[in-house]
Design an enzyme around this catalytic site. Structure first.
Site, PDB file in Angstrom:
ATOM      1  N   MET A  92      66.791  16.700   0.166  1.00 40.63           N
ATOM      2  CA  MET A  92      67.803  15.667  -0.117  1.00 40.63           C
ATOM      3  C   MET A  92      68.144  15.584  -1.596  1.00 40.63           C
ATOM      4  O   MET A  92      69.270  15.241  -1.959  1.00 40.63           O
ATOM      5  CB  MET A  92      67.285  14.324   0.393  1.00 40.63           C
ATOM      6  CG  MET A  92      67.190  14.320   1.918  1.00 40.63           C
ATOM      7  SD  MET A  92      66.766  12.738   2.596  1.00 40.63           S
ATOM      8  CE  MET A  92      65.014  12.914   2.808  1.00 40.63           C
ATOM      9  N   TYR A 150      51.266   6.793   2.227  1.00 37.11           N
ATOM     10  CA  TYR A 150      52.708   7.081   2.215  1.00 37.11           C
ATOM     11  C   TYR A 150      53.481   5.782   2.432  1.00 37.11           C
ATOM     12  O   TYR A 150      54.391   5.462   1.669  1.00 37.11           O
ATOM     13  CB  TYR A 150      53.071   8.125   3.278  1.00 37.11           C
ATOM     14  CG  TYR A 150      54.522   8.588   3.179  1.00 37.11           C
ATOM     15  CD1 TYR A 150      54.921   9.462   2.177  1.00 37.11           C
ATOM     16  CD2 TYR A 150      55.478   8.133   4.083  1.00 37.11           C
ATOM     17  CE1 TYR A 150      56.245   9.882   2.065  1.00 37.11           C
ATOM     18  CE2 TYR A 150      56.799   8.550   3.980  1.00 37.11           C
ATOM     19  CZ  TYR A 150      57.178   9.425   2.975  1.00 37.11           C
ATOM     20  OH  TYR A 150      58.498   9.835   2.870  1.00 37.11           O
ATOM     21  N   THR A 157      56.093  19.347   2.135  1.00 40.01           N
ATOM     22  CA  THR A 157      54.677  19.005   2.264  1.00 40.01           C
ATOM     23  C   THR A 157      54.350  18.369   3.620  1.00 40.01           C
ATOM     24  O   THR A 157      53.249  17.847   3.813  1.00 40.01           O
ATOM     25  CB  THR A 157      54.305  18.024   1.126  1.00 40.01           C
ATOM     26  OG1 THR A 157      55.353  17.058   0.987  1.00 40.01           O
ATOM     27  CG2 THR A 157      54.117  18.751  -0.197  1.00 40.01           C
TER      28      THR A 157
HETATM   29  P1  NAD Z   1      61.284  17.956  -0.039  1.00 41.40           P
HETATM   30  O1  NAD Z   1      59.843  18.235   0.102  1.00 41.40           O
HETATM   31  O2  NAD Z   1      62.265  18.934   0.537  1.00 41.40           O
HETATM   32  O3  NAD Z   1      61.674  17.728  -1.570  1.00 41.40           O
HETATM   33  C1  NAD Z   1      60.867  16.974  -2.436  1.00 41.40           C
HETATM   34  C2  NAD Z   1      61.058  17.504  -3.842  1.00 41.40           C
HETATM   35  O4  NAD Z   1      60.223  16.733  -4.720  1.00 41.40           O
HETATM   36  C3  NAD Z   1      60.623  18.974  -3.979  1.00 41.40           C
HETATM   37  O5  NAD Z   1      61.617  19.718  -4.659  1.00 41.40           O
HETATM   38  C4  NAD Z   1      59.347  18.883  -4.784  1.00 41.40           C
HETATM   39  O6  NAD Z   1      59.097  20.008  -5.612  1.00 41.40           O
HETATM   40  C5  NAD Z   1      59.599  17.622  -5.600  1.00 41.40           C
HETATM   41  N1  NAD Z   1      58.352  17.072  -6.127  1.00 41.40           N
HETATM   42  C6  NAD Z   1      57.200  16.843  -5.474  1.00 41.40           C
HETATM   43  N2  NAD Z   1      56.265  16.394  -6.322  1.00 41.40           N
HETATM   44  C7  NAD Z   1      56.861  16.333  -7.546  1.00 41.40           C
HETATM   45  C8  NAD Z   1      56.421  15.941  -8.832  1.00 41.40           C
HETATM   46  N3  NAD Z   1      55.162  15.530  -9.062  1.00 41.40           N
HETATM   47  N4  NAD Z   1      57.296  15.977  -9.859  1.00 41.40           N
HETATM   48  C9  NAD Z   1      58.585  16.412  -9.656  1.00 41.40           C
HETATM   49  N5  NAD Z   1      59.043  16.809  -8.462  1.00 41.40           N
HETATM   50  C10 NAD Z   1      58.193  16.770  -7.429  1.00 41.40           C
HETATM   51  O7  NAD Z   1      61.489  16.508   0.597  1.00 41.40           O
HETATM   52  P2  NAD Z   1      62.817  15.694   1.020  1.00 41.40           P
HETATM   53  O8  NAD Z   1      62.827  15.595   2.492  1.00 41.40           O
HETATM   54  O9  NAD Z   1      64.016  16.203   0.322  1.00 41.40           O
HETATM   55  O10 NAD Z   1      62.404  14.235   0.462  1.00 41.40           O
HETATM   56  C11 NAD Z   1      63.083  13.615  -0.628  1.00 41.40           C
HETATM   57  C12 NAD Z   1      62.648  12.160  -0.690  1.00 41.40           C
HETATM   58  O11 NAD Z   1      62.993  11.488   0.523  1.00 41.40           O
HETATM   59  C13 NAD Z   1      61.141  11.954  -0.868  1.00 41.40           C
HETATM   60  O12 NAD Z   1      60.905  10.862  -1.737  1.00 41.40           O
HETATM   61  C14 NAD Z   1      60.671  11.619   0.540  1.00 41.40           C
HETATM   62  O13 NAD Z   1      59.468  10.879   0.544  1.00 41.40           O
HETATM   63  C15 NAD Z   1      61.856  10.860   1.075  1.00 41.40           C
HETATM   64  N6  NAD Z   1      61.958  10.879   2.543  1.00 41.40           N
HETATM   65  C16 NAD Z   1      61.909  12.039   3.243  1.00 41.40           C
HETATM   66  C17 NAD Z   1      62.019  12.012   4.618  1.00 41.40           C
HETATM   67  C18 NAD Z   1      61.961  13.287   5.447  1.00 41.40           C
HETATM   68  O14 NAD Z   1      61.612  13.194   6.629  1.00 41.40           O
HETATM   69  N7  NAD Z   1      62.282  14.447   4.917  1.00 41.40           N
HETATM   70  C19 NAD Z   1      62.198  10.805   5.292  1.00 41.40           C
HETATM   71  C20 NAD Z   1      62.233   9.641   4.547  1.00 41.40           C
HETATM   72  C21 NAD Z   1      62.116   9.684   3.179  1.00 41.40           C
END
Ligand code: NAD
Length: 250
Positions: free
Chosen positions: A17, A155, A193
């Site tokens: 996202m 979480y 993750t």
């Molecule tokens: P994703 O794993 O595809 O992307 C997460 C990004 O964060 C990655 O590029 C990763 O390298 C980066 N990241 C992780 N640790 C980091 C750090 N210490 N410093 C800098 N960057 C770091 O996940 P996503 O699905 O795109 O999730 C984006 C956000 O949305 C997150 O906060 C997640 O918790 C939230 N979210 C995700 C979901 C889902 O189901 N995918 C649902 C609800 C909320």
């Protein structure tokens, strides 16, 4: 263009996202600092934005490190003159382990998903005060509002912290014309993750609670973030926008 002349930082913009948000922002005229620990993937996002005619730079950022946040905000201001928008998107999943009481994972979730958002906000607010205002959008989750099976409680706790941090900042920074809102995605493509939340059985069960009866797309979250970043949302602060196909409505 909906973000013409805006300067934005998106954390965790190398993937999912965050990458979608960086692309949508650039398409709408923003200059975007693509900030992440993943260098190759982040630089590929920048290259894609530039190939499409947009403006972006990569910044190495571990959101848990205070000096790296200071450097990232400094880099955006040095490159483009000010900061208008911060998207605190970087995060890690709570479903990577079956041990739902793993102490190390609690600490890591709080560090990345909680402390990371606090630190980004701290340095962005200072820059936005200089700019005369701004918009901060924090990625929480449906997990910041309700609990779920097979997800570490850290979480939920970290995402709930983001939800209330958002309202506190909105309250305290309104006078500085800084808006702060949270976005709460539901069933989305799995995080890098993810463990249990990538399991088809888990996903099918969750889907049974989604009125729109499908998983969301990353651009559907990016479009919600775009709205909150833009001046179209000029009277919206302290709000939580559920982008969950109706999951939290029932
Ligand atoms: P994703 O794993 O595809 O992307 C997460 C990004 O964060 C990655 O590029 C990763 O390298 C980066 N990241 C992780 N640790 C980091 C750090 N210490 N410093 C800098 N960057 C770091 O996940 P996503 O699905 O795109 O999730 C984006 C956000 O949305 C997150 O906060 C997640 O918790 C939230 N979210 C995700 C979901 C889902 O189901 N995918 C649902 C609800 C909320």
């Amino acid at each position: 263009m909906r973000l013409a002349n805006k300067i934005a930082i998106v954390s965790g913009a190398a993937s999912g996202m965050g990458a979608a948000t960086a692309r949508v922002f650039a398409r709408e005229g923003a200059k975007v600092l693509v900030a992440d620990v993943l260098e190759a993937e982040g630089k590929a996002v920048v290259a894609g934005i530039e190939a499409a005619g947009g403006t972006a730079r990569f910044q190495h950022l571990d959101v848990t490190e205070e000096e790296q946040w200071e450097a990232a905000v400094g880099a955006a201001v040095a490159a483009w003159g000010r900061l208008d928008v911060l998207v605190n998107n970087a995060g890690i999943s709570g479903s990577a382990t079956n041990d739902l009481y793993d102490t190390g994972l609690w600490d890591r979730l709080m560090a990345v998903n909680g402390r990371g958002v606090f630190l980004g906000t701290k340095y962005a607010v200072a820059a936005m005060r200089q700019a005369g205002g701004g918009s901060i959008i924090n990625l929480s989750s449906i997990s910041g509002v309700v609990g779920q099976e097979r997800i570490h409680c850290g979480y939920n706790a970290s995402k709930a912290a983001v939800r209330l941090l958002t309202k506190a900042v909105a309250t305290q920074e309104g006078a500085a014309k800084i808006r702060c809102n949270s976005v709460h995605p539901g069933l989305m493509p799995p995080m890098r993750t993810s463990g249990a939340t990538a399991d088809p059985v888990f996903r099918a069960k969750m889907l049974g609670h989604v009125p729109l009866a499908r998983s969301g797309e990353v651009d559907e979250v990016a479009n919600a973030i775009l709205f909150l970043a833009s001046d179209e949302a000029s009277y919206i602060t302290g709000a939580e926008l559920h982008v969950d196909g109706g999951y939290l409505a029932c």
